[in-house]
Scaffold this active site. Structure first.
Site, PDB file in Angstrom:
ATOM      1  N   GLU A  25     -85.917  -0.244 -23.615  1.00  0.00           N
ATOM      2  CA  GLU A  25     -86.734  -1.166 -23.791  1.00  0.00           C
ATOM      3  C   GLU A  25     -86.962  -1.143 -25.179  1.00  0.00           C
ATOM      4  O   GLU A  25     -86.780  -2.163 -25.994  1.00  0.00           O
ATOM      5  CB  GLU A  25     -87.581  -1.245 -22.924  1.00  0.00           C
ATOM      6  CG  GLU A  25     -88.204  -1.332 -21.851  1.00  0.00           C
ATOM      7  CD  GLU A  25     -87.615  -0.114 -20.639  1.00  0.00           C
ATOM      8  OE1 GLU A  25     -87.945  -0.067 -19.640  1.00  0.00           O
ATOM      9  OE2 GLU A  25     -87.709   1.173 -21.086  1.00  0.00           O
ATOM     10  N   LYS A  27     -84.998  -0.142 -27.742  1.00  0.00           N
ATOM     11  CA  LYS A  27     -83.496  -0.364 -28.279  1.00  0.00           C
ATOM     12  C   LYS A  27     -83.077  -1.513 -27.830  1.00  0.00           C
ATOM     13  O   LYS A  27     -83.376  -3.205 -29.875  1.00  0.00           O
ATOM     14  CB  LYS A  27     -81.811   0.450 -27.513  1.00  0.00           C
ATOM     15  CG  LYS A  27     -80.574  -0.809 -27.568  1.00  0.00           C
ATOM     16  CD  LYS A  27     -79.555  -0.345 -27.362  1.00  0.00           C
ATOM     17  CE  LYS A  27     -78.668  -1.085 -26.956  1.00  0.00           C
ATOM     18  NZ  LYS A  27     -77.835  -0.951 -28.746  1.00  0.00           N
ATOM     19  N   SER A 448     -61.949   1.079 -33.593  1.00  0.00           N
ATOM     20  CA  SER A 448     -62.979   0.678 -33.049  1.00  0.00           C
ATOM     21  C   SER A 448     -62.558  -0.725 -33.466  1.00  0.00           C
ATOM     22  O   SER A 448     -62.971  -0.875 -34.367  1.00  0.00           O
ATOM     23  CB  SER A 448     -63.661   1.154 -32.511  1.00  0.00           C
ATOM     24  OG  SER A 448     -64.906   1.084 -33.528  1.00  0.00           O
ATOM     25  N   GLU A 499     -59.441  -0.621 -28.870  1.00  0.00           N
ATOM     26  CA  GLU A 499     -60.010  -0.073 -28.145  1.00  0.00           C
ATOM     27  C   GLU A 499     -61.310  -0.736 -27.675  1.00  0.00           C
ATOM     28  O   GLU A 499     -62.276  -0.603 -27.118  1.00  0.00           O
ATOM     29  CB  GLU A 499     -60.714   1.068 -28.828  1.00  0.00           C
ATOM     30  CG  GLU A 499     -60.230   1.915 -29.475  1.00  0.00           C
ATOM     31  CD  GLU A 499     -61.093   3.209 -30.382  1.00  0.00           C
ATOM     32  OE1 GLU A 499     -62.314   2.469 -29.506  1.00  0.00           O
ATOM     33  OE2 GLU A 499     -60.149   3.731 -31.135  1.00  0.00           O
ATOM     34  N   CYS A 658     -66.773  11.523 -39.367  1.00  0.00           N
ATOM     35  CA  CYS A 658     -68.231  10.940 -40.221  1.00  0.00           C
ATOM     36  C   CYS A 658     -69.739  10.445 -40.293  1.00  0.00           C
ATOM     37  O   CYS A 658     -69.079  12.113 -39.543  1.00  0.00           O
ATOM     38  CB  CYS A 658     -67.546   8.922 -40.157  1.00  0.00           C
ATOM     39  SG  CYS A 658     -68.324   9.519 -37.923  1.00  0.00           S
ATOM     40  N   HIS A 709     -71.680   1.482 -40.699  1.00  0.00           N
ATOM     41  CA  HIS A 709     -73.319   1.679 -39.979  1.00  0.00           C
ATOM     42  C   HIS A 709     -74.456   1.069 -41.081  1.00  0.00           C
ATOM     43  O   HIS A 709     -75.931   0.461 -40.267  1.00  0.00           O
ATOM     44  CB  HIS A 709     -73.926   2.938 -40.038  1.00  0.00           C
ATOM     45  CG  HIS A 709     -73.154   3.924 -39.732  1.00  0.00           C
ATOM     46  ND1 HIS A 709     -71.866   3.996 -39.856  1.00  0.00           N
ATOM     47  CD2 HIS A 709     -73.358   4.249 -38.303  1.00  0.00           C
ATOM     48  CE1 HIS A 709     -71.306   5.537 -39.032  1.00  0.00           C
ATOM     49  NE2 HIS A 709     -72.132   5.359 -37.607  1.00  0.00           N
ATOM     50  N   CYS A 741     -66.050   4.693 -40.865  1.00  0.00           N
ATOM     51  CA  CYS A 741     -65.771   4.553 -38.502  1.00  0.00           C
ATOM     52  C   CYS A 741     -65.665   3.231 -38.285  1.00  0.00           C
ATOM     53  O   CYS A 741     -65.369   2.987 -38.452  1.00  0.00           O
ATOM     54  CB  CYS A 741     -67.849   4.713 -39.082  1.00  0.00           C
ATOM     55  SG  CYS A 741     -67.529   6.223 -37.088  1.00  0.00           S
TER      56      CYS A 741
END
Length: 772
Positions: A25, A27, A448, A499, A658, A709, A741
């Site tokens: 919840e 997140k 990815s 991916e 990373c 990020h 990354c």
């Protein structure tokens, strides 16, 4: 085994608890706030409800003293920076305008302002936001969050203990602010920081705190005499305050070593110590210093980082010894339960017998309460629990899941030659140049690409049976074709398939290897709103069939440019799993490496010219004590080479790491013998490139120029400036251009813009190179 009851009741407690809620919840609320769908008030209400639910669960499990202050909307170290007023200058305007938005700006950055650097929390897979401090830093106390959470718990009728990052660890975890001359130590600010902690402690005392826990995990690392003296002096000063609660100084993740006598000499009322794994040495060390007379000892005898059930008889034996070494002994997990999933009882896809071997956060709190009852009332009071525990441990030890004779025979037959490529790097590099024909400063990504809503829906539909495998694979093929086409349009030189079929870089492979177990709801926070489901490495490992060859080959069929095969390396397969604790980790790593070696060979046989074996966890798993590192690095680098050494000279092996401090392992990075390594460098301003150059690293390297990020899109000139910095350390013929990354968590618009800028930057700097 029998034990006499303790002289006084042993309390059950924990240092922290998972934050996300049963269905993540937190997140959903935080990401909803970022997207404008959830108001600030609604986000705070969700956080309030989750904290209350956590405390109720703890109390119902028998926890006598619940933690407060461990809950965070993003990161507890960032919360500490807010508590002490250590807001970087570039973020102060945003914080003044709106405290919540400013908080998230520090964590994630904005289009115009870079975020704080992020790195691993000791040797875990949790990431924290690194404080930026310098001689001009002015601290100021803001205890409002800590006081509010304490009052919320007390209003529920609970005994509560606020938990703060201790002042010494806070400074040791910090970095000099941008522009501060090299060599500056933030620990120099300790005398300036202590009065702020004194004010926070007074506020918590006024709000009703009897005890406050100050976490000092940095003291389990190797520390200089000056650092230990600073820690001892700090706790003498804090203990001398008249307006304060009782102080419990907590350590975890390893033994305290020389820090133990330093802390024992201070007048603080209690110490919390880890007695699991390598930290079991704390038991002998505690006896050597004469115990903790007159102090409270909180004994971390339940492993807070792994998911296997506790051995009650072993823990009770440890606790029985500790009763003679401290004035009062309480029972806890070894560290915050933040690092394990919430509830094993929620799992439906694991065999019920195997499930009895597992303890997630809720089960660990029950174990703690049981051990506290045994310590208080004697082992006879928990005889039934001990008998059941003994049976469950025996069931695991005797299970055919844990041992495969064929796997063990293959691992035992490995020779030194199996772990080394026969050709030196210079010979391999020449063969690879002839095969790949790449330009100077070749561009690529880490692997990815964004996982779109359509992909996630297709995956959910497949699990629910709403679509069949054929329809799902058609969606995957379409996604790969779109990713390949975009990379060609953007001008990237070495492509990836993106991916789309992978739920997670470890889980995807774990689900195809024998010996692993997958969870359905075993979510653990990695950073911010990023949660992962670490698989459980329960038994011997083998590969029944190829895992990645099909989709890699399909992607290569769509383009004339080289496409990388993408694998997760053996060390990361261990580090980002809950690993078995019944054999040395090096033995487990060798088994995983041999399974991956088969996959590498199959990729090469299918024509894959570049194979990337990611090892982002190599540094994070580095033991905290220097004396323990050579043995770890020996088996870790051997496992990587065993995975990759079976290919021809013309097959280019990449690896990726990373968000870690790489200076400690540059020699190990060299020992991997990869042809190319890509590393995080954008937030740390190419520090890793300088570290590689200082070591004389002789192979290809791609220090990242795009911080994935953060949602901000770096401009082409910004990326070009970072590349020019990289060229000061790494020759152009060995420098690669890539993000920090993988791009899985980013949205497509920012990904497209950022990669186009990355390619433009490479072309700009390429044109500046002297003709050769």
């Amino acid at each position: 085994m029998t034990a006499k009851p303790a002289a006084a009741p042993a309390r059950a407690t924990v240092y922290g608890y998972p934050r996300q809620g049963q269905h993540r919840e937190l997140k959903k609320a935080v990401e909803g706030y970022w997207k404008g769908r959830v108001s600030a008030d609604a986000l705070r209400a969700t956080a309030t409800e989750l904290r209350a639910a956590n405390w109720r669960q703890l109390a119902e499990a028998g926890i006598d003293e619940v933690p407060t202050g461990d809950f965070s909307l993003y990161d507890h170290v960032l919360d500490t920076s807010v508590m002490v007023g250590a807001v970087p200058a570039r973020h102060r305007a945003a914080v003044r305008a709106d405290a919540l938005d400013g908080y998230f700006a520090m964590a994630r950055g904005t289009q115009d302002v870079a975020p704080l650097e992020m790195t691993k929390w000791f040797d875990t897979n949790y990431h924290y936001l690194v404080p930026e401090l310098g001689p001009d830093t002015v601290f100021s106390a803001d205890s409002s969050q800590q006081v509010a959470e304490l009052r919320q718990a007390l209003a529920l009728g609970l005994a509560a203990r606020p938990v703060l990052v201790g002042p010494v660890s806070y400074l040791l975890l910090a970095k000099p602010a941008p522009g501060v001359a090299g060599g500056y130590s933030p620990l120099a600010l300790l005398d300036r920081l202590l009065p702020v902690y004194a004010e926070v402690l007074a506020d918590l005392r006024a709000a009703g705190a009897e005890w406050v826990q100050l976490d000092e995990p940095a003291l389990v690392q190797d520390r200089t005499p000056a650092e230990l003296d600073a820690a001892e002096g700090a706790y003498h000063d804090l203990a001398a305050l008249t307006d304060r609660p009782k102080l419990l100084v907590a350590s975890y993740f390893d033994r305290l070593g020389d820090a133990l006598p330093a802390l024992a000499r201070t007048p603080v009322e209690g110490l919390a110590m880890d007695f699991t794994g390598s930290a079991a040495a704390n038991l002998d060390d505690l006896a050597a210093v004469g115990g903790l007379p007159g102090k409270r000892l909180v004994a971390g005898v339940v492993d807070g980082r792994n998911i296997w059930i506790n051995d009650y008889e072993t823990s009770l034996a440890t606790l029985a010894i500790l009763l003679g070494l401290a004035d009062h002994v309480d029972v806890a997990a070894s560290c915050s339960l933040l690092h394990v999933p919430l509830d094993a009882a929620a799992e439906r896809g694991i065999d019920p017998q195997v499930l009895r071997w597992l303890a997630f956060a809720r089960q660990k709190t029950a174990e703690i309460a049981t051990l506290a009852a045994g310590l208080t009332r004697g082992t006879g009071a928990i005889a039934a629990e001990i008998a059941a525990n003994r049976a469950d441990l025996a069931s695991r030890a005797d299970s055919p899941l844990t041992r495969d004779p064929a796997v063990r025979a293959r691992a035992g037959a490995v020779t030194d030659a199996d772990g080394h490529r026969p050709q030196p790097y210079t010979e391999r590099a020449a063969a690879q140049r002839g095969r790949l024909r790449l330009p100077m400063l070749p561009t690529t990504t880490i692997g990815s690409f964004p996982q779109t809503g359509e992909l996630r829906t297709a995956r959910a539909d497949l699990r629910a049976g709403r679509i069949d495998t054929g329809a799902y694979e058609e969606r995957i093929a379409t996604e790969i074709a779109e990713v390949i086409a975009f990379q060609e349009r953007a001008g990237l030189d070495v492509l990836v398939h993106g991916e789309p079929e992978r739920n997670d870089m470890v889980q995807f492979f774990a689900e195809q290897l024998t010996g692993y177990l997958a969870t359905q709801d075993g979510w653990v926070q990695s950073y911010g709103t990023r949660y992962v489901r670490p698989p459980i490495l329960a038994g011997d490992i083998s590969r029944p069939h190829p895992m990645s060859v099909r989709w890699t080959s399909y992607a290569q069929s769509l383009t004339d440019r080289p496409v990388k095969g993408m694998l997760t390396g053996p060390v990361t397969m261990l580090a980002w799993s809950f690993v078995r604790d019944d054999q040395p980790p090096g033995d487990t790593a060798r088994q995983v490496a041999l399974a991956l070696r088969d996959e590498v060979r199959d990729l090469e046989a299918a024509g894959t010219p570049v194979i990337q074996v990611d090892e982002p966890a190599l540094r994070e798993t580095l033991p905290l004590r220097a004396a323990d590192r050579p043995a770890y690095l020996a088996w870790a680098t051997e496992a990587f080479r065993l995975t990759t050494a079976g290919v021809a000279a013309g097959t280019q092996i990449h690896t990726h790491m990373c968000y870690a401090e790489f200076g400690d392992i540059v020699e190990a990075i060299d020992d991997l013998d990869a042809d190319v390594i890509s590393l995080e460098a954008a937030r740390s301003h190419m520090q890793v490139a300088r570290e590689l150059a200082g070591h004389g690293y002789p192979r290809g390297a791609g220090p990242g120029v795009y911080d994935i990020h953060s949602p901000r899109v770096p401009g082409a000139e910004e990326a070009a400036a970072l590349l020019r910095e990289g060229l000061k350390a790494i020759p152009a013929e060995r420098l690669w251009v890539n993000p920090d990354c993988g791009l899985k968590t980013r949205a497509w618009p920012e990904t497209e813009a950022s990669l186009r800028n990355l390619v433009a930057a490479a072309r700009t700097v390429r044109a500046e190179l002297p003709a050769s």
